[in-house]
Design a protein around this motif. Sequence first.
Motif, short mmCIF file in Angstrom:
data_model
loop_
_atom_site.label_atom_id
_atom_site.label_comp_id
_atom_site.label_asym_id
_atom_site.label_seq_id
_atom_site.Cartn_x
_atom_site.Cartn_y
_atom_site.Cartn_z
N ILE A 26 55.37 76.53 26.25
CA ILE A 26 54.66 76.32 24.99
C ILE A 26 53.63 75.20 25.06
N GLY A 27 53.53 74.52 26.19
CA GLY A 27 52.55 73.44 26.31
C GLY A 27 52.71 72.43 25.19
N GLN A 44 44.43 80.34 21.58
CA GLN A 44 44.15 79.41 22.68
C GLN A 44 45.12 78.25 22.77
N THR A 45 46.15 78.25 21.91
CA THR A 45 47.01 77.07 21.86
C THR A 45 47.83 76.88 23.13
N SER A 46 48.55 77.94 23.54
CA SER A 46 49.40 77.81 24.73
C SER A 46 49.62 79.18 25.33
N ALA A 47 50.26 79.20 26.50
CA ALA A 47 50.57 80.48 27.13
C ALA A 47 51.45 81.31 26.21
#
Lengths: 198, 648
Positions: free
Chosen positions: A48-49, A125-128
């Motif tokens: 989740i970065g 674009q937030t996280s994978a």
Amino acid sequence: MKIDHSLPLEYSTEENRLKILGFWIFLGAEIMLFGTLFASYFTLVDRIGSGPSGKEIFEITPVLIETIVLLTSSFTIGLGVHAMRIGRKKAMMSFFVITLLLGLVFLGVEIFEFIHYVHIGAGLQTSAFTAILLSTLGTHGLHVTFGLFWGLFILLQVKKRGLTPETANKSFIFSLYWHFLDVVWIFIFSFVYLKGMM
Amino acid sequence: MDFFDRFAIPHPSLAIYASMVAIVLTVIAIVVGLTYFKKWGYLWREWLTTVDHKRIGIMYLISALLMLFRGGVDALMMRAQLAVPENTLLDAQHYNEVFTTHGVVMILFMAMPFIMALMNFVVPLQIGARDVAFPRLNALSFWLFFFGAMLFNISFVVGGSPDAGWTSYFPLAGNEFSTSVGTNYYMIAIQIAGIGTLMTGINFITTILKMRAPGMTLMKMPMFTWSSLIANVIIVFAFPVLTVALAMGTLDRLFGTHFFTTNNGGMDMLWANLFWVWGHPEVYILILPAFGIYSEVISTFARRNLYGYKSMVASMVIISLLSFLVWVHHFFTMGQGALTNSIFSITTMAIAVPTGVKIFNWLFTLYKGKIEITTPMLYALLFIPLFTIGGVTGVMLGMSAADYQYHNTMFLVAHFHMVIIPGVVFAMLAGLTYYWPKMFGFMLNERIGKITAWTIGISTLVAFMPMFFTGLDGQARRMYTYSESTGFGPLNMVSFVGAIGLAIGFILLVYNVYYSIRYASRDISADPWDARTLEWATHSPVPEYNFAIVPHVKSEEALWDAKKKRHILFQGNYEKIHMPNNSGVPFIMGSIFFIWGFALVFSLWPLAIIATIGILACMAHRSMEIDHGRYISVKEIEETETKLRGAK
């Protein structure tokens, strides 16, 4: 064109039988497509970065509405095909209209859900994790959108041309597609949402 | 002028300017030629709108040959650059672009359409059908492939070529390290061609399962049809994986997502895995139909029925299953750990077993046969030893512990060229020569053909055997130069000589086509090779409807048994034949896909939206269209048959 009257209208010509088999094989390819998306989802779900996790963003209400609406639409299209088989054009068209309307409601709620995700900072674009989540849901949603237009065109043809071997064949194949989308949704509901909320 | 800057080549050179001029001149020559000879109408009516599987096959064939020369020029440039140490013919960037486009073009735009060409042309004839199950879809498949290939090829002169290798591994292929639009071309052009391939897969499975002539059970199908069936099943299950991988790559590059990046949770190894989950089965999509061609050619020219029919089928089925279970062997060195590597090592080596069964079946077919060495047979005989070299080195690479020594060296490059060239390219050349009379009604010259086969066979060895040695000595692949002290110079020079030999071989092939068009006899029978299967039971060239009367099949080798055991293939009288109508929509839809792809490559959003609407409009048009096809009357059939049979 030879019409075999012992079979249902949608199977009655050689061309129709070819099309139905071809579409089943296409659904095989679709299974691989969604299978790959699910495999990627399970690979990336914990990555989740700096963004939110599924647990933090999933909400049960819109998901339940989507599920109930889509499952019902699968039932109504089944009734539509049944009506088609006993030659009731009007009943068949009504059930198809109901199916498409339910699909439209599903799509509306899903769009609302997407806007909500972006709003709370879980954009593409937030996280994978958010990327694969929105891509998996989005691929399913695009299929539903495509299905709405496809179904609409078939309805127009049934209205204009009546129940012929061609229109019956198209309607039947469309119903296979619609059931398939429902099956995919059951997997999304179970393994993306429920598992994510646990 | 800012808008036009994006189309400029980021790293121009003389070769690129020369090819720009060449492309413009070729286009002008084609347009002027078509106008002068008044052939626009002919081109449109007979080819661009055709839904006939034979013509589509021939268009695939022409595209494949064109792409063979494009990819071949790339190969020559690479070998020339490496021929001597510290060469400056190409700089590092150009070398990267050249090996990338060489790989993509040869695999996806040369080998694939070559396979498709033979499948399209041969399969419906072999099973006694009038066309494929969905002729219109077949045309669309071709045009999607064609425009995908064209989109990929213009990258050379508009915006810059991809340069991250044909495997396009992330993070190298991401925006950070690949800044030009080259990798966008890669993602989108392959996507368009891939959708076409997927539809071909669906089309041919349906055709083979449902449209066989009466009496032809599954276990009576000719071996090429069997191999095509299995290859198409692999297509249907492997290509969607590529579709998803390319879509994710496109999202990463155009919309800034984090699937394969190295931050925000992205996972670069996911690309490598997805790519090879498609990529390894892809290898078998290419090789299985090639094996099918060899089976046909070997049993025809050994004058014996194929040894071990059932084990041939079984081994192909096993190969198709195993092909999905070996993908990790492409990156043993990329950190999975010993257990995973061991498992994939074992599955990899297991594939050698069914492949070995096939090789022995061919040898047993040859054993005690009355072997006749024709050009196709010569390719098949050259294939067996050369392919074995490639296969055995493949087993070496498959041992994960030893792979650390071979990985990313020229040893690997030598291995896969020794598999693909004798395996696929020789088969395609054999198939081309073998089916040429059926396609065009005359035979290719045998003498030139055999010289070509020997030239290509020997040159393959000269070009690739030295790489095994330099590879074991540590020459890395994809390096644009090396120093003199490495001692790689002489062997690389030998490779270069081999590459020139291959070029000469392919020029001889073209010369043979030219020579045979001018001098070959048009007076050949329908069955010039004395072959065994149904495609040789109809006229050469084949009439539009393939068979005037649908054949009745009683055995595996229908035609052979008709000739030797007096089975009767064609019973009954002519009946009117239902045929599909031509349509321009597949071509138009393909062109719109081209525009759509181009718009995405350069992020021209309004254009992309317009093109998307165009694509959907084509589909809507198809949905609403009423097209019941047309009938060929008994009188027309009689006229055609009399004409083709000669005055009788």
